[in-house]
Design an enzyme around this catalytic site. Structure first.
Site, PDB file in Angstrom:
ATOM      1  N   ALA A  35     108.491  46.867  53.440  1.00 18.13           N
ATOM      2  CA  ALA A  35     107.582  46.940  52.299  1.00 18.13           C
ATOM      3  C   ALA A  35     108.079  46.363  50.983  1.00 18.13           C
ATOM      4  CB  ALA A  35     107.167  48.398  52.071  1.00 18.13           C
ATOM      5  N   ALA A  36     109.396  46.291  50.754  1.00 14.46           N
ATOM      6  CA  ALA A  36     109.884  45.856  49.443  1.00 14.46           C
ATOM      7  C   ALA A  36     109.491  44.399  49.174  1.00 14.46           C
ATOM      8  CB  ALA A  36     111.400  46.013  49.374  1.00 14.46           C
ATOM      9  N   GLY A  96     106.996  45.672  47.246  1.00 14.37           N
ATOM     10  CA  GLY A  96     105.882  46.590  47.105  1.00 14.37           C
ATOM     11  C   GLY A  96     104.521  45.952  46.917  1.00 14.37           C
ATOM     12  N   GLY A  97     104.433  44.634  46.940  1.00 18.15           N
ATOM     13  CA  GLY A  97     103.147  43.991  46.725  1.00 18.15           C
ATOM     14  C   GLY A  97     102.088  44.412  47.728  1.00 18.15           C
ATOM     15  N   LYS A  98     102.437  44.392  48.993  1.00 15.85           N
ATOM     16  CA  LYS A  98     101.462  44.732  50.027  1.00 15.85           C
ATOM     17  C   LYS A  98     101.191  46.236  50.046  1.00 15.85           C
ATOM     18  CE  LYS A  98     102.766  40.623  52.609  1.00 15.85           C
ATOM     19  NZ  LYS A  98     103.639  40.132  51.512  1.00 15.85           N
ATOM     20  N   GLU A 101     111.444  50.546  53.690  1.00 15.47           N
ATOM     21  CA  GLU A 101     112.327  49.389  53.459  1.00 15.47           C
ATOM     22  C   GLU A 101     113.720  49.754  53.942  1.00 15.47           C
ATOM     23  OE1 GLU A 101     114.162  46.062  52.842  1.00 15.47           O
ATOM     24  OE2 GLU A 101     111.977  46.210  52.591  1.00 15.47           O
ATOM     25  N   ARG A 145     116.669  47.399  47.682  1.00 12.31           N
ATOM     26  CA  ARG A 145     115.271  46.947  47.669  1.00 12.31           C
ATOM     27  C   ARG A 145     114.308  48.124  47.788  1.00 12.31           C
ATOM     28  NH1 ARG A 145     113.631  41.942  48.772  1.00 12.31           N
ATOM     29  NH2 ARG A 145     112.179  42.583  50.418  1.00 12.31           N
ATOM     30  N   CYS A 171     106.427  34.434  55.811  1.00 12.50           N
ATOM     31  CA  CYS A 171     106.283  33.371  54.811  1.00 12.50           C
ATOM     32  C   CYS A 171     107.097  32.167  55.275  1.00 12.50           C
ATOM     33  CB  CYS A 171     106.694  33.843  53.425  1.00 12.50           C
ATOM     34  SG  CYS A 171     108.369  34.512  53.314  1.00 12.50           S
TER      35      CYS A 171
END
Length: 473
Positions: free
Chosen positions: A110-111, A113-115, A133, A138, A231
């Protein structure tokens, strides 16, 4: 940009005549994005109030591009959690997850935290979000962002996927796996990603992604869904990873889900001619205004869990129920309970400052009081934030937390002191200065333009500043 030779050769082989257009995208600047936090501000109010030049991100209903000469990360609204700074392509993942209020959701990697914060906004405070995470540093950043965005129903854990799977067998309706990857899609933004890249690292990432997905399957409820994303452009980590997953788990299917006309479909030729990967999504930087990304929605073919009163039944599947897991652990305590003095101190604070007590199970970790969003067995887990941090018991007093302030609205409290961005009041507050006020004595929610920013405590016409010292400017 000086790209790795092996990367360039592979991309040329993959893209053919499209390669030149792709490689020219590295001469363009990256795009800055931010996303409205609808837990704290309504969409229309956000678009009316923001002092930036914003253009909608087509695939995210709350996402926007901002102009390069603007600095929204320095604005007081950012500190208050009215929006989250996020790369535009990354916003596509939580949109694909399409979570609903009341669901059990896991963000496994998760880090920062955007999603997680995007998922939480979609859940609107209902259900349970576990944000995990594996890296401690992080994970701390993740926890801070969960706090800043005023999220009440999230538990932040610092665990391996294997460690979580032991505790949450067949428990989640939706799991987001934004997997650690070779980072090729971030080359334009992150020079370090370029320096660390190698073909060997791509192979290592692909193997690790398989392992993570296999652990995610163990935690998914029957009929649930996994959103897998990276990504990177590497087929071994994208289409081929989905192909390998489907071969190992034939009870899953790929569903197209929420896409966008600018997204490209996955290429079966890069996945042993598996036609199923056509329904995955590729975000190419020469086709959209964003960085490189890949996403796939993997849905379990089993029956969904159907709730019937206090009991849950799984129809025609081998999966255990989440309610059974909870009842089995019902007698286990997550942490010590409040003693009589602490109960009274907390009750006094509620009576003095709030219009009603926040919902949740009260648990005490050390001297810190948290509200768990639901009954959960956290014993044996590395937990950084077990729900909403309400406050801390000091000597003969209860001090409310900054987390609680950011989760509240003026309508939730008995006293609020509103500052406005039309003057220097917000900047003075963020610097830790005391303020003159005509509010009555006691804990007071300090707001900026009607949105919570932190606590102050009023006495004799002065508001003593309780904005956290570590956050002051």
């Amino acid at each position: 940009m000086n790209l790795p030779q092996d990367f360039t050769k592979r991309m040329q082989d993959l893209l053919g005549e499209e390669f030149e257009t792709f490689i020219r995208s590295y001469d363009r600047e990256s795009f800055g994005g931010l996303r409205a936090n609808t837990l704290k501000i309504k969409y229309d109010d956000f678009t009316d109030r923001m002092p930036f030049t914003l253009t909608p991100v087509p695939w995210c209903k709350t996402g926007f591009y901002y102009e390069k000469d603007e600095r929204p990360g320095k604005h007081v609204y950012h500190e208050m959690g009215l929006y989250y700074m996020q790369e535009p392509s990354a916003m596509s993942v939580a949109e694909l997850a399409d979570v609903k209020p009341g669901e059990r959701v896991l963000d496994l990697c998760a880090a920062p935290g955007g999603k997680s914060t995007q998922l939480a906004a979609a859940m609107q405070g209902e259900g349970i979000l576990v944000s995990n995470e594996i890296h401690p540093a992080r994970c701390k950043i993740l926890s801070q962002n969960i706090e800043r965005m005023g999220i009440r129903n999230a538990v932040v854990t610092n665990e391996t996927p294997q460690g979580l799977a032991v505790h949450f067998m067949n428990w989640f309706d939706c799991i987001v796996v934004d997997a650690p990857c070779s980072g090729e899609g971030m080359f334009r933004k992150d020079e370090e990603a370029v320096n660390q890249w190698s073909l060997e690292n791509v192979a290592m990432c692909a193997e690790r992604q398989d392992e993570i997905l296999d652990e995610a399957v163990k935690m998914l409820a029957s009929g649930g869904r996994i959103v897998y994303s990276t990504c990177t452009f590497a087929p071994a980590e994208d289409e081929a990873c989905v192909h390998r997953f489907l071969e190992r788990h034939p009870d899953f299917t790929v569903v197209k889900g929420n896409g966008y006309e600018g997204f490209a479909q996955g290429n079966p030729a890069w996945a042993e001619d598996d036609e199923r990967v056509k329904d995955t999504h590729r975000l190419w930087p020469h086709k959209i205004n964003g960085e490189g990304h890949f996403a796939a929605l993997l849905v379990h073919k089993g029956e969904k869990i159907q709730e019937n009163g206090a009991q849950a039944q799984v129809l025609g599947t081998k999966f255990a129920t989440a309610s059974a897991i909870n009842s089995k652990n019902k007698s286990k305590k997550n942490a010590k309970v409040l003693d009589r003095e602490q109960e009274q101190l907390y009750a006094d604070f509620i009576k003095d400052a709030l219009l009603e007590e926040p919902a949740g199970e009260k648990v005490l970790f050390g001297d810190a009081l948290y509200l768990l969003p639901c009954e959960m067995n956290l014993k044996g887990l590395k937990v950084l934030r077990p729900g909403l941090h309400i406050g801390t018991f000091e000597k003969k007093r209860f001090e409310p937390s900054h987390s609680l302030a950011l989760a509240l609205k003026p309508k939730d409290v008995k006293r609020s002191h509103n500052l406005t961005t039309a003057d220097d009041g917000p900047e003075r507050y963020l610097r830790g200065e005391s303020l003159v006020t005509d509010e009555g004595k006691g804990w007071t929610l300090v707001c900026v333009d009607g949105y919570s920013a932190g606590w102050g405590k009023v006495s004799n016409g002065m508001l003593k500043n309780h904005y956290p010292k570590g956050l002051r400017r």
